[in-house]
Design a protein around this motif. Structure first.
Motif, PDB file in Angstrom:
ATOM      1  N   ILE A  31     -21.665  39.588 -30.578  1.00  0.00           N
ATOM      2  CA  ILE A  31     -20.798  39.607 -29.399  1.00  0.00           C
ATOM      3  C   ILE A  31     -21.678  39.283 -28.195  1.00  0.00           C
ATOM      4  O   ILE A  31     -22.790  39.785 -28.099  1.00  0.00           O
ATOM      5  N   ASP A  32     -21.154  38.413 -27.307  1.00  0.00           N
ATOM      6  CA  ASP A  32     -21.936  38.075 -26.113  1.00  0.00           C
ATOM      7  C   ASP A  32     -21.668  39.041 -24.973  1.00  0.00           C
ATOM      8  O   ASP A  32     -22.566  39.435 -24.253  1.00  0.00           O
ATOM      9  N   VAL A  33     -20.382  39.352 -24.821  1.00  0.00           N
ATOM     10  CA  VAL A  33     -19.997  40.177 -23.677  1.00  0.00           C
ATOM     11  C   VAL A  33     -19.169  41.354 -24.154  1.00  0.00           C
ATOM     12  O   VAL A  33     -18.199  41.184 -24.896  1.00  0.00           O
ATOM     13  N   LEU A  34     -19.548  42.510 -23.740  1.00  0.00           N
ATOM     14  CA  LEU A  34     -18.789  43.698 -24.055  1.00  0.00           C
ATOM     15  C   LEU A  34     -17.925  44.042 -22.851  1.00  0.00           C
ATOM     16  O   LEU A  34     -18.437  44.324 -21.771  1.00  0.00           O
ATOM     17  N   VAL A  35     -16.613  43.960 -23.053  1.00  0.00           N
ATOM     18  CA  VAL A  35     -15.692  44.389 -22.011  1.00  0.00           C
ATOM     19  C   VAL A  35     -15.467  45.881 -22.252  1.00  0.00           C
ATOM     20  O   VAL A  35     -15.120  46.282 -23.355  1.00  0.00           O
ATOM     21  N   ALA A  36     -15.716  46.673 -21.245  1.00  0.00           N
ATOM     22  CA  ALA A  36     -15.724  48.109 -21.490  1.00  0.00           C
ATOM     23  C   ALA A  36     -15.215  48.891 -20.301  1.00  0.00           C
ATOM     24  O   ALA A  36     -15.282  48.442 -19.164  1.00  0.00           O
TER      25      ALA A  36
END
Ligand code: ADP
Ligand code: MG
Length: 741
Positions: free
Chosen positions: A586-591
């Protein structure tokens, strides 16, 4: 907003008479009322108000008396027109020259009262409050107070507070109106009514903790006077005098309670002696992939010295986000698990393990963090094959996501002493587990300062050593004041090679270019987070997270692999996403802010915080800490809806990456916050801002309490009876001081 202005009047205050009607003597005198009288039974409160006041946990007369004002409004009528500043509070005395009521263009009913005052005239206006009309007549003398604005060349007070002066009374410079902390649906007038009723009608007032002698020696107001002055100050200086008394009392009693608790512990409970010799020390350090910083070495030494003594360690470890507290904690855990329980101290029952070692527990605030600590520990034990191999130290995880069967098996191994290091969430480790030989408890990321957990950790035979870790730094004097018997270690600085996170404020006009920049870095192989604010408990909150995720994956971050993690995911799913992120699938963790605390993925170095205005300063700093963990410089963009106008919190956040500095700024910006965390019934909450302001009182109370303790450790002096009772009432249960009284 206030439903209608009210006058307040301290009935038996030394000065200050106002025009509120006197209480009905028949009703007021009928039955004796005490501190425990429910508010609805006090004249002038009523069932409706009492119902509302419950939201503030104000139920009895005593509760109301102990609900202290947040601030005070100058109501002295001392201002003249020339002093008025638009938008600021002013207080003006004058005579009513005109009362008129009309409908406005918008269909609202507007009451306008004109006052003649020194230097000209001003106007007070109310909308849609028809009953106010009857309260004014031409010729009345009043004081109005509140924020003023300019309107048609005149100063106007929208919905001011009013004080009616009776004939001949002069406005004098000693009228300060208390402003109370509220909660939704509760108004100032409700609280004021309750406080006034309690002051006037409660036959007894809260007991005086201090003997006369001490009051005089310390120049403290007696309780009764202090209560009246804190709610209805007779003059400005009394506000400070009253507050000083309560701060002093609160800290004095707490200090004394903590000191008594400590001596009880020392006599009743020994702690296991965990001696870390050079051989163990070297072996543990060798497991880490980095050398300890001088600060880490120093703190490990402080902890080792504490644990080598047969009294329980009580230590607070504070260090900024990313300063490397975990390594210190793991060091202490490993040292404990490396120490054998002496034959003479073995708990009864056959041990499955031989030789037996002490057990150590690490409590994390979230399951995600508990699992991360476990993974770190497993890696440590794997990486350097030495005399202790993985498997030689038995690790145990204790989290909510486990099946009941696994949980039970873990609890069994903990009870039998087989599990040497237990990592879990606070609820489980504290609540469910029972240990055979618990030597050390580490509490990670303790944000709230409380003394509560201490009682829970007491054991039958020996109390464990306790290490509390926090990234919210507090000045040392204050830490002492709150914890009393807690020693403080500070990890200053950061591990070598760290660079401060480059932090930007991203306004609507810069958003486009911010995403360009973010994408460019991602395309170059970096990883990052996008943080979205959300109230996770609500359905709407969940929808907003999902829609933010949709918007990102169909919008600015279309070209990248996104993952989503929030508080409502199952622990297993959360864990899975984190692992994919760690493995760079995963490149970007939306959190959401679930990643606020502790998460450690060093190669993730980019962060975008959406709606940054909706986070607190401490939270923003914690979030940014996620991208400050590696050798590559982290970058953080705080996206705000506002353009260029100053924004206290965001500007402070951008200006510095020093957590200590930010913590101080935060206090200034936020004002008082709940400090002790658990409010003891019958005692006022302490406010950190107050403590900072009153630092000298804090130090004085601590010193005096220790002095008294040394002279009279059991408070046997008859003059101290009330003090002793109060201590037992406030802290007895929490600190197990029952037998003192
Ligand atoms: P915090 O104090 O916020 O809990 P951590 O303990 O999670 O910080 O440490 C932050 C990061 O710094 C981790 O990735 C950890 O491996 C690393 N670290 C800790 N101590 C050192 C050190 N002495 N040298 C290099 N890196 C370190
Ligand atoms: Mg941490």
């Amino acid at each position: 907003m206030e439903p209608f202005p009210e006058t307040i009047r301290p009935l038996s205050a030394p000065q200050g008479t106002a025009s509120a009607p006197p209480p009905d003597p028949v009703r007021a005198g009928t039955r004796p009322r005490s501190l425990s009288t429910p508010l609805e039974r006090l004249p002038g409160v009523g069932t409706n108000r009492a119902e509302k006041l419950r939201k503030l946990e104000l139920v009895t007369a005593a509760d109301a008396l102990m609900h202290f004002p947040r601030e005070y409004r100058d109501f002295s009528g001392a201002h003249s027109i020339g002093d008025c500043v638009a938008g600021e509070h002013a207080s003006i005395a004058g005579e009513v020259t005109d009362v008129s009521s009309r409908l406005t263009g918008g269909g609202r009913q507007m009451l306008s009262v004109r006052l003649r005052c020194q230097g000209g005239s001003v106007r007070a206006v109310w909308f849609n409050m028809p009953f106010m009309t009857q309260r004014f007549a031409v010729g009345m003398k009043v004081v109005i107070a509140g924020p003023v604005k300019q309107s048609g060349g005149h100063w106007e007070f929208p919905h001011p507070e009013v004080r009616w002066l009776i004939a001949g009374e002069q406005a004098h410079a000693s009228d300060w109106l208390a402003v109370y902390p509220l909660s939704e649906g509760v108004q100032q007038s409700h609280v004021r009514a309750a406080v006034q009723a309690a002051l006037q009608h409660a036959a007894d007032l809260p007991a005086e903790a201090f003997p006369e002698e001490l009051l005089v020696a310390k120049g403290l107001l007696p309780i009764e006077r202090a209560l009246r002055e804190i709610h209805c100050p007779s003059q400005a200086e009394m506000i400070d005098a009253a507050r000083r008394r309560f701060v002093y009392e609160e800290l004095f009693l707490l200090q004394l309670a903590l000191r008594m608790h400590r001596s009880q512990q020392e006599t009743r409970h020994a702690a296991p002696v965990i001696a870390v010799d050079a051989r163990i020390d070297g072996r543990i350090r060798a497991r880490f992939p980095f050398p300890f910083t001088p600060a880490q070495t120093r703190v490990c030494g402080e902890i080792a010295a504490d644990m080598a003594r047969p009294q329980p360690m009580n230590r607070l470890l504070q260090g900024d986000v990313g300063s490397g507290k975990t390594a210190v904690a793991l060091y202490a855990l490993l040292a404990t698990a490396a120490t054998r329980v002496p034959q003479a101290e073995r708990a009864p029952g056959r041990a499955r393990l031989r030789p037996e070692t002490y057990q150590a527990a690490l409590m994390a605030p979230t399951e995600l963090l508990a699992r991360q600590h476990m993974a770190t520990l497993e890696r440590l034990l794997e990486e350097v094959p030495g005399r202790v191999r993985k498997g030689d130290i038995k690790l145990e995880l204790l989290v909510g996501g486990q099946t009941p069967k696994r949980r039970q098996a873990a609890l069994d191994r903990i009870a039998s002493g087989e599990a040497q290091i237990v990592i879990g969430t606070q609820a489980l480790v504290c609540g469910a587990a029972s240990f055979r030989h618990l030597g050390l408890v580490v509490i990670d990321e303790q944000h709230r300062f409380g003394v509560v957990q201490r009682g829970i950790l007491q054991q039958e035979q020996a109390d464990p050593h306790v290490l509390v870790m926090t990234a919210t730094p507090i000045p040392r004097t204050i830490a002492h004041a709150i914890y009393g018997d807690l020693d403080v270690s500070t990890l200053d600085g950061q591990p070598p090679g760290r660079q401060p996170v480059a932090t930007y404020r991203v306004g609507p006009n810069q958003l486009e270019s911010w995403w360009d920049f973010f994408r460019k870095k991602l395309a170059a192989g970096r990883q990052g987070y996008v943080v979205v604010p959300a109230v996770e408990e609500s359905k709407r909150g969940l929808e907003s997270i999902s829609s933010a995720f949709e918007n990102l994956s169909n919008g600015p971050l279309e070209a990248f692999r996104l993952g989503l993690v929030h508080g409502r995911l199952s622990p297993k799913k959360k864990q899975q996403v984190m692992e994919e992120f760690r493995a760079h699938h995963i490149d970007v963790l939306v959190a959401t802010s679930v990643i606020e605390v502790g998460i450690d993925v060093p190669q993730a170095t980019l962060m975008t915080i959406l709606d940054a205005d909706s986070f607190g300063l401490a939270q923003l700093h914690q979030l940014r800490g996620r991208v400050a963990r590696g050798a590559v410089q982290g970058v953080c963009g705080a996206v705000t809806a506002s353009g260029d106008e100053p924004h206290g919190r965001i500007d402070a956040f951008v200006a510095t990456t020093d957590g200590f500095e930010l913590a101080e700024k935060d206090l200034l910006l936020r004002g008082p916050g709940d400090l002790v965390g658990t409010r003891q019934s019958g005692s006022p909450p302490m406010y950190l801002a107050d403590l900072l302001r009153d630092a000298s009182v804090v130090a004085e109370a601590r010193r005096d309490a220790l002095d008294l303790y040394l002279r009279d450790p059991t408070l046997a002096d008859p003059a101290l009876v009330r003090m002793k009772q109060l201590i037992v009432k406030r802290w007895g249960e929490t600190l197990g001081l029952g037998q003192v009284g």
